[in-house]
Scaffold this motif. Structure first.
Motif, PDB file in Angstrom:
ATOM      1  N   ARG A   1       9.242  13.849  -8.021  1.00 43.11           N
ATOM      2  CA  ARG A   1      10.527  13.825  -7.315  1.00 43.11           C
ATOM      3  C   ARG A   1      10.386  13.345  -5.880  1.00 43.11           C
ATOM      4  NH1 ARG A   1      13.499  19.319  -7.890  1.00 43.11           N
ATOM      5  NH2 ARG A   1      11.600  19.976  -6.836  1.00 43.11           N
ATOM      6  N   LYS A   2       9.212  13.541  -5.275  1.00 39.06           N
ATOM      7  CA  LYS A   2       8.994  13.123  -3.887  1.00 39.06           C
ATOM      8  C   LYS A   2       8.504  11.678  -3.841  1.00 39.06           C
ATOM      9  CE  LYS A   2       7.536  17.588  -2.070  1.00 39.06           C
ATOM     10  NZ  LYS A   2       6.394  18.281  -1.437  1.00 39.06           N
ATOM     11  N   PRO A   3       8.988  10.919  -2.878  1.00 39.13           N
ATOM     12  CA  PRO A   3       8.521   9.531  -2.747  1.00 39.13           C
ATOM     13  C   PRO A   3       7.100   9.480  -2.212  1.00 39.13           C
ATOM     14  CG  PRO A   3       9.970  10.087  -0.932  1.00 39.13           C
ATOM     15  CD  PRO A   3       9.998  11.267  -1.867  1.00 39.13           C
ATOM     16  N   LEU A   4       6.475   8.327  -2.371  1.00 41.44           N
ATOM     17  CA  LEU A   4       5.149   8.080  -1.799  1.00 41.44           C
ATOM     18  C   LEU A   4       5.287   7.579  -0.368  1.00 41.44           C
ATOM     19  CD1 LEU A   4       3.633   5.999  -4.737  1.00 41.44           C
ATOM     20  CD2 LEU A   4       3.151   8.407  -4.208  1.00 41.44           C
ATOM     21  N   LEU A   5       4.295   7.879   0.439  1.00 40.51           N
ATOM     22  CA  LEU A   5       4.198   7.204   1.731  1.00 40.51           C
ATOM     23  C   LEU A   5       3.861   5.742   1.472  1.00 40.51           C
ATOM     24  CD1 LEU A   5       2.101   9.755   3.810  1.00 40.51           C
ATOM     25  CD2 LEU A   5       4.574   9.426   3.823  1.00 40.51           C
TER      26      LEU A   5
ATOM     27  N   ALA B   1       0.843  -1.200   0.000  1.00 41.53           N
ATOM     28  CA  ALA B   1       0.000   0.000   0.000  1.00 41.53           C
ATOM     29  C   ALA B   1       0.876   1.246   0.000  1.00 41.53           C
ATOM     30  CB  ALA B   1      -0.909   0.005   1.223  1.00 41.53           C
ATOM     31  N   THR B   2       0.425   2.238  -0.759  1.00 42.07           N
ATOM     32  CA  THR B   2       1.090   3.548  -0.805  1.00 42.07           C
ATOM     33  C   THR B   2       0.021   4.625  -0.752  1.00 42.07           C
ATOM     34  OG1 THR B   2       0.967   3.919  -3.202  1.00 42.07           O
ATOM     35  CG2 THR B   2       2.848   2.609  -2.391  1.00 42.07           C
ATOM     36  N   GLY B   3       0.456   5.858  -0.622  1.00 42.98           N
ATOM     37  CA  GLY B   3      -0.464   6.951  -0.821  1.00 42.98           C
ATOM     38  C   GLY B   3      -1.101   6.825  -2.197  1.00 42.98           C
ATOM     39  N   ASP B   4      -2.373   7.199  -2.316  1.00 38.98           N
ATOM     40  CA  ASP B   4      -3.074   7.004  -3.594  1.00 38.98           C
ATOM     41  C   ASP B   4      -2.793   8.119  -4.594  1.00 38.98           C
ATOM     42  OD1 ASP B   4      -4.796   5.737  -5.422  1.00 38.98           O
ATOM     43  OD2 ASP B   4      -6.467   7.010  -4.792  1.00 38.98           O
ATOM     44  N   TYR B   5      -2.249   9.241  -4.135  1.00 38.34           N
ATOM     45  CA  TYR B   5      -2.053  10.361  -5.052  1.00 38.34           C
ATOM     46  C   TYR B   5      -0.590  10.494  -5.459  1.00 38.34           C
ATOM     47  CZ  TYR B   5      -6.741  11.921  -3.712  1.00 38.34           C
ATOM     48  OH  TYR B   5      -8.089  12.010  -3.483  1.00 38.34           O
ATOM     49  N   CYS B   6      -0.397  10.670  -6.733  1.00 41.27           N
ATOM     50  CA  CYS B   6       0.939  10.935  -7.268  1.00 41.27           C
ATOM     51  C   CYS B   6       1.489  12.202  -6.623  1.00 41.27           C
ATOM     52  CB  CYS B   6       0.838  11.102  -8.781  1.00 41.27           C
ATOM     53  SG  CYS B   6       2.417  11.430  -9.578  1.00 41.27           S
ATOM     54  N   THR B   7       2.770  12.208  -6.303  1.00 44.02           N
ATOM     55  CA  THR B   7       3.366  13.380  -5.670  1.00 44.02           C
ATOM     56  C   THR B   7       3.690  14.483  -6.681  1.00 44.02           C
ATOM     57  OG1 THR B   7       5.576  12.413  -5.830  1.00 44.02           O
ATOM     58  CG2 THR B   7       4.342  12.028  -3.787  1.00 44.02           C
ATOM     59  N   HIS B   8       3.416  14.248  -7.942  1.00 46.65           N
ATOM     60  CA  HIS B   8       3.639  15.291  -8.944  1.00 46.65           C
ATOM     61  C   HIS B   8       2.440  16.242  -8.982  1.00 46.65           C
ATOM     62  CE1 HIS B   8       3.894  16.670 -13.332  1.00 46.65           C
ATOM     63  NE2 HIS B   8       4.850  17.298 -12.673  1.00 46.65           N
ATOM     64  N   GLU B   9       1.267  15.747  -9.436  1.00 49.77           N
ATOM     65  CA  GLU B   9       0.082  16.614  -9.490  1.00 49.77           C
ATOM     66  C   GLU B   9      -1.179  15.898  -9.024  1.00 49.77           C
ATOM     67  OE1 GLU B   9      -0.270  18.552 -13.292  1.00 49.77           O
ATOM     68  OE2 GLU B   9       1.581  19.679 -12.992  1.00 49.77           O
ATOM     69  N   LYS B  10      -1.025  14.916  -8.139  1.00 53.06           N
ATOM     70  CA  LYS B  10      -2.149  14.288  -7.447  1.00 53.06           C
ATOM     71  C   LYS B  10      -3.090  13.452  -8.313  1.00 53.06           C
ATOM     72  CE  LYS B  10      -2.308  16.961  -3.272  1.00 53.06           C
ATOM     73  NZ  LYS B  10      -3.154  17.543  -2.257  1.00 53.06           N
ATOM     74  N   SER B  11      -2.607  12.836  -9.335  1.00 50.66           N
ATOM     75  CA  SER B  11      -3.402  11.826 -10.022  1.00 50.66           C
ATOM     76  C   SER B  11      -3.644  10.667  -9.057  1.00 50.66           C
ATOM     77  CB  SER B  11      -2.621  11.340 -11.241  1.00 50.66           C
ATOM     78  OG  SER B  11      -3.096  10.100 -11.674  1.00 50.66           O
ATOM     79  N   SER B  12      -4.786  10.015  -9.178  1.00 51.30           N
ATOM     80  CA  SER B  12      -5.102   8.874  -8.317  1.00 51.30           C
ATOM     81  C   SER B  12      -4.613   7.579  -8.967  1.00 51.30           C
ATOM     82  CB  SER B  12      -6.615   8.797  -8.101  1.00 51.30           C
ATOM     83  OG  SER B  12      -6.966   7.547  -7.560  1.00 51.30           O
ATOM     84  N   PHE B  13      -3.780   6.854  -8.253  1.00 54.25           N
ATOM     85  CA  PHE B  13      -3.293   5.575  -8.793  1.00 54.25           C
ATOM     86  C   PHE B  13      -4.417   4.545  -8.867  1.00 54.25           C
ATOM     87  CE2 PHE B  13       0.687   7.124  -6.614  1.00 54.25           C
ATOM     88  CZ  PHE B  13       1.271   7.576  -7.779  1.00 54.25           C
ATOM     89  N   SER B  14      -5.300   4.557  -7.876  1.00 56.24           N
ATOM     90  CA  SER B  14      -6.362   3.547  -7.874  1.00 56.24           C
ATOM     91  C   SER B  14      -7.362   3.783  -9.008  1.00 56.24           C
ATOM     92  CB  SER B  14      -7.086   3.529  -6.526  1.00 56.24           C
ATOM     93  OG  SER B  14      -7.700   4.769  -6.267  1.00 56.24           O
ATOM     94  N   GLU B  15      -7.440   5.014  -9.503  1.00 52.83           N
ATOM     95  CA  GLU B  15      -8.367   5.305 -10.593  1.00 52.83           C
ATOM     96  C   GLU B  15      -7.684   5.278 -11.954  1.00 52.83           C
ATOM     97  OE1 GLU B  15     -10.403   8.976  -9.819  1.00 52.83           O
ATOM     98  OE2 GLU B  15     -11.130   8.273  -7.881  1.00 52.83           O
ATOM     99  N   GLU B  16      -6.419   5.771 -12.014  1.00 55.37           N
ATOM    100  CA  GLU B  16      -5.793   5.932 -13.325  1.00 55.37           C
ATOM    101  C   GLU B  16      -4.364   5.423 -13.400  1.00 55.37           C
ATOM    102  OE1 GLU B  16      -7.079   9.723 -15.395  1.00 55.37           O
ATOM    103  OE2 GLU B  16      -7.277  10.303 -13.289  1.00 55.37           O
ATOM    104  N   GLY B  17      -3.931   4.691 -12.369  1.00 57.60           N
ATOM    105  CA  GLY B  17      -2.564   4.177 -12.380  1.00 57.60           C
ATOM    106  C   GLY B  17      -2.465   2.847 -13.104  1.00 57.60           C
ATOM    107  N   TYR B  18      -1.231   2.491 -13.443  1.00 53.44           N
ATOM    108  CA  TYR B  18      -0.976   1.237 -14.123  1.00 53.44           C
ATOM    109  C   TYR B  18       0.110   0.492 -13.346  1.00 53.44           C
ATOM    110  CZ  TYR B  18       0.846  -1.987 -17.591  1.00 53.44           C
ATOM    111  OH  TYR B  18       1.300  -3.114 -18.231  1.00 53.44           O
ATOM    112  N   LEU B  19      -0.246  -0.680 -12.819  1.00 53.57           N
ATOM    113  CA  LEU B  19       0.710  -1.464 -12.048  1.00 53.57           C
ATOM    114  C   LEU B  19       1.541  -2.315 -12.995  1.00 53.57           C
ATOM    115  CD1 LEU B  19       1.674  -2.217  -9.205  1.00 53.57           C
ATOM    116  CD2 LEU B  19      -0.095  -3.990  -9.160  1.00 53.57           C
TER     117      LEU B  19
END
Ligand code: FES
Length: 117
Positions: free
Chosen positions: A80-84, A35-53
């Motif tokens: 540039r910032k890591p995810l929680l 598990a990670t934070g759901d929002y990209c640290t660049h501009e807050k895209s949601s990984f659970s909605e639009e990410g690709y594993l």
């Protein structure tokens, strides 16, 4: 500790948003859960909605930054910032995310705060 879903509801290769106040994405990587934070640290895209594993990496659907889902580390820009990251456990067939004082989350948060100073 917050229940996310049953193991059957999160198949290998899938991503699910945890029902938590803090936005958290939970991943099934070949039967192991992360598990990670759901929002990209660049501009807050949601990984659970639009990410690709892709293996151990989550790719942002907006500008294609990549992160390691095990460590939260950035593996490709523009982020540039890591995810929680958060610990995940499975009990009696259900997937749980552990909040928020998990050592990995605290360590990443401290690192993030330091990098912004
Ligand atoms: S919002 Fe994720 S790379 Fe831009």
């Amino acid at each position: 500790m917050v229940r996310v879903c049953s193991e059957a509801e999160l198949a290998p290769g899938e991503i699910k948003r945890a029902p938590t106040e803090v936005p958290i994405a939970v991943y099934n990587l070949s039967g192991s859960f992360f598990a990670t934070g759901d929002y990209c640290t660049h501009e807050k895209s949601s990984f659970s909605e639009e990410g690709y594993l892709d293996g151990e990496e989550i790719e942002c659907g907006w500008h294609f930054a990549r992160f390691c889902i095990k460590t939260g580390a950035v593996t490709a820009p523009p982020a540039r910032k890591p995810l929680l990251t958060y610990d995940v456990c499975v009990r009696d067939g259900d997937v749980y995310v552990i909040l928020p004082s998990a050592p990995s989350a605290v360590a990443n948060e401290a690192e993030e705060n330091t990098s912004e100073a």
